[in-house]
Design a protein around this motif. Structure first.
Motif, PDB file in Angstrom:
ATOM      1  N   ILE A  64       0.834  -1.207   0.000  1.00 37.47           N
ATOM      2  CA  ILE A  64       0.000   0.000   0.000  1.00 37.47           C
ATOM      3  C   ILE A  64       0.864   1.249   0.000  1.00 37.47           C
ATOM      4  O   ILE A  64       0.489   2.284  -0.565  1.00 37.47           O
ATOM      5  N   ALA A  65       2.069   1.178   0.603  1.00 37.35           N
ATOM      6  CA  ALA A  65       2.961   2.330   0.597  1.00 37.35           C
ATOM      7  C   ALA A  65       3.451   2.616  -0.822  1.00 37.35           C
ATOM      8  O   ALA A  65       3.488   3.781  -1.255  1.00 37.35           O
ATOM      9  N   VAL A  66       3.820   1.553  -1.551  1.00 35.91           N
ATOM     10  CA  VAL A  66       4.324   1.730  -2.916  1.00 35.91           C
ATOM     11  C   VAL A  66       3.209   2.130  -3.873  1.00 35.91           C
ATOM     12  O   VAL A  66       3.303   3.143  -4.587  1.00 35.91           O
ATOM     13  N   MET A  67       2.128   1.347  -3.907  1.00 35.69           N
ATOM     14  CA  MET A  67       1.049   1.616  -4.857  1.00 35.69           C
ATOM     15  C   MET A  67       0.249   2.859  -4.464  1.00 35.69           C
ATOM     16  O   MET A  67      -0.162   3.642  -5.319  1.00 35.69           O
ATOM     17  N   GLY A  68       0.041   3.019  -3.151  1.00 38.55           N
ATOM     18  CA  GLY A  68      -0.651   4.219  -2.694  1.00 38.55           C
ATOM     19  C   GLY A  68       0.186   5.463  -2.925  1.00 38.55           C
ATOM     20  O   GLY A  68      -0.330   6.508  -3.327  1.00 38.55           O
ATOM     21  N   GLY A  69       1.500   5.343  -2.667  1.00 39.71           N
ATOM     22  CA  GLY A  69       2.384   6.470  -2.916  1.00 39.71           C
ATOM     23  C   GLY A  69       2.398   6.859  -4.383  1.00 39.71           C
ATOM     24  O   GLY A  69       2.397   8.047  -4.731  1.00 39.71           O
TER      25      GLY A  69
END
Length: 212
Positions: free
Chosen positions: A87-92
């Motif tokens: 979620i950090a990578v895709m959300g970012g």
């Protein structure tokens, strides 16, 4: 309670998105004020604001979820760390590029990552992660544990495909409908799978051995 705890980021994501959708002007102003420095070009449209805010809320909620477990001295499951990473990578990427497609890919990538982790552990290393996580609560024959592991691998893989179909085929261009599916459809399928699994396992459950 654990089911609700696991859903904590998803629930907050849904609430933030629906609120942002209902109050787009306020959501737009909020996103520009607090997220402008994180967005490529520093600007987004009012239509993009709800998913941007919901994505940020989902990331923060996952961090808080892990932080709560650490503060309480509880073990943070590897799958939860994986969830935070995805979620950090895709959300970012969703926030930076102000492109909701990254966030729509996030569940699929997460489901497939879970399926791959279970498969590699069970087939490659002979470690059944479902057994490791559940054996302290229930006792099952070895063959049943093996089938359970493969059932979860198949289910996670199928959920990844389903999310992709719903996000990019069935609800293509209709983010609100996809968010509703993510909250109610996917959650409902997980709940149904767990209930069916519990009913099927109940006939195989073994009584714990009495302490000597």
């Amino acid at each position: 309670m654990k089911f609700l705890f696991d859903l904590f980021p998803v629930i907050l994501f849904f609430i933030a998105y629906r609120l942002g959708l209902s109050h787009q002007e306020a959501a737009h102003a909020l996103a520009l004020q607090y997220m402008g420095g994180l967005i490529a070009g520093g600007n987004i449209t009012a239509e993009q604001a709800p998913i941007m805010l919901a994505t940020a809320v989902g990331i923060v909620a996952t961090v808080l979820q892990i932080g709560y477990l650490i503060v309480r001295g509880r073990k943070v499951d590897g799958m939860l760390w994986l969830s935070l990473a995805v979620i950090a990578v895709m959300g970012g990427a969703t926030i930076y590029f102000h492109d909701e497609n990254f966030m729509k890919w996030k569940p699929t990538i997460l489901y497939w990552a879970f399926a791959l982790a279970l498969l590699v552990a069970q087939v490659g290393f002979g470690k059944n992660l479902m057994r490791k996580g559940m054996e302290s609560q229930i006792k099952l024959p070895d063959a049943v544990w093996e089938r359970l592991g493969y059932a979860w691998i198949a289910f996670m893989a199928a959920m990844g495909v389903l999310n992709w179909v719903m996000a990019f085929v069935v609800f293509k261009g209709n983010t609100p409908a996809w968010v509703n599916f993510k909250m109610f459809g996917a959650t409902g399928l997980f709940f149904a799978f767990v209930v069916i699994q519990t009913l099927m396992l109940s006939k195989h459950m073994q009584e714990p051995e009495d302490a000597a």
